[in-house]
Design a protein around this motif. Structure first.
Motif, PDB file in Angstrom:
ATOM      1  N   PRO A  23       1.100  -0.985  -0.229  1.00  6.68           N
ATOM      2  CA  PRO A  23      -0.004   0.327   0.203  1.00  6.68           C
ATOM      3  C   PRO A  23       1.120   1.066   0.508  1.00  6.68           C
ATOM      4  O   PRO A  23       2.347   0.812   0.638  1.00  6.68           O
ATOM      5  N   MET A  25      -0.326   4.211   0.509  1.00  8.48           N
ATOM      6  CA  MET A  25      -0.603   4.593   1.972  1.00  8.48           C
ATOM      7  C   MET A  25      -2.050   3.984   2.246  1.00  8.48           C
ATOM      8  O   MET A  25      -2.787   3.746   1.896  1.00  8.48           O
ATOM      9  N   ALA A  26      -2.393   4.396   3.952  1.00  8.61           N
ATOM     10  CA  ALA A  26      -4.069   4.009   4.629  1.00  8.61           C
ATOM     11  C   ALA A  26      -4.333   4.962   5.232  1.00  8.61           C
ATOM     12  O   ALA A  26      -3.698   5.668   5.809  1.00  8.61           O
ATOM     13  N   ALA A  27      -5.716   5.253   5.584  1.00 13.97           N
ATOM     14  CA  ALA A  27      -5.736   6.570   6.150  1.00 13.97           C
ATOM     15  C   ALA A  27      -7.784   5.874   6.423  1.00 13.97           C
ATOM     16  O   ALA A  27      -8.479   5.496   5.636  1.00 13.97           O
ATOM     17  N   ALA A  44     -12.242   2.243   6.417  1.00 15.87           N
ATOM     18  CA  ALA A  44     -10.934   2.680   5.686  1.00 15.87           C
ATOM     19  C   ALA A  44     -10.377   1.794   4.886  1.00 15.87           C
ATOM     20  O   ALA A  44     -11.059   1.532   3.866  1.00 15.87           O
ATOM     21  N   TRP A  45      -9.518   3.787   4.404  1.00 13.06           N
ATOM     22  CA  TRP A  45      -8.940   2.889   2.841  1.00 13.06           C
ATOM     23  C   TRP A  45      -7.422   2.774   2.747  1.00 13.06           C
ATOM     24  O   TRP A  45      -6.428   3.356   3.444  1.00 13.06           O
ATOM     25  N   ALA A  46      -7.118   1.107   1.505  1.00 16.97           N
ATOM     26  CA  ALA A  46      -5.698   1.652   1.418  1.00 16.97           C
ATOM     27  C   ALA A  46      -5.469   2.268  -0.260  1.00 16.97           C
ATOM     28  O   ALA A  46      -6.179   1.286  -0.729  1.00 16.97           O
ATOM     29  N   MET A  47      -4.447   2.799  -0.114  1.00  8.99           N
ATOM     30  CA  MET A  47      -4.121   3.323  -1.467  1.00  8.99           C
ATOM     31  C   MET A  47      -3.062   1.932  -1.958  1.00  8.99           C
ATOM     32  O   MET A  47      -2.094   1.818  -1.710  1.00  8.99           O
ATOM     33  N   SER A  82     -14.272   0.162  -4.311  1.00  7.44           N
ATOM     34  CA  SER A  82     -12.966   0.672  -4.773  1.00  7.44           C
ATOM     35  C   SER A  82     -13.219   1.828  -5.086  1.00  7.44           C
ATOM     36  O   SER A  82     -14.615   1.932  -5.324  1.00  7.44           O
TER      37      SER A  82
END
Ligand SMILES: [Zn+2]
Ligand SMILES: [Zn+2]
Length: 91
Positions: A23, A25-27, A44-47, A82
């Motif tokens: 990932p 980043m994650a946020a 919660a996201w991970a890019m 997504s």
């Protein structure tokens, strides 16, 4: 996580994905768009890089939540899966 392959999918299994890279980043996002799209107080996201993600099945559909952003979901069960945006540039 380097060298590790992640996989996952939606609630019903019609959408499956594989991720081959780490990932970026994650946020936790609590913007109003994410809160409405997920009926939740935060998401919660991970890019990941486009090239690191492969959707294995074709059950995913996308909704243009703004001119530059598309939110993907399972057409069968509705699971949000997504987020793709032209204004998010990978580091
Ligand atoms: Zn599904
Ligand atoms: Zn958001």
């Amino acid at each position: 996580m380097a060298g590790e392959r992640l996989e996952g999918g939606c609630q019903c299994g019609a959408v499956r994905y594989e991720i081959g890279g780490p990932p970026l980043m994650a946020a936790l996002c609590h913007c109003s768009m994410c809160r409405r799209a997920n009926a939740a107080p935060a998401v919660a996201w991970a890019m990941f890089r486009d090239t690191d993600i492969r959707f294995v099945s074709d059950g995913r559909r996308e909704y243009a939540s703004s001119p530059e952003a598309r939110r993907g979901f399972c057409a069968a069960c509705g699971t949000p899966i997504s987020f793709t945006a032209s204004f998010v540039s990978p580091a």
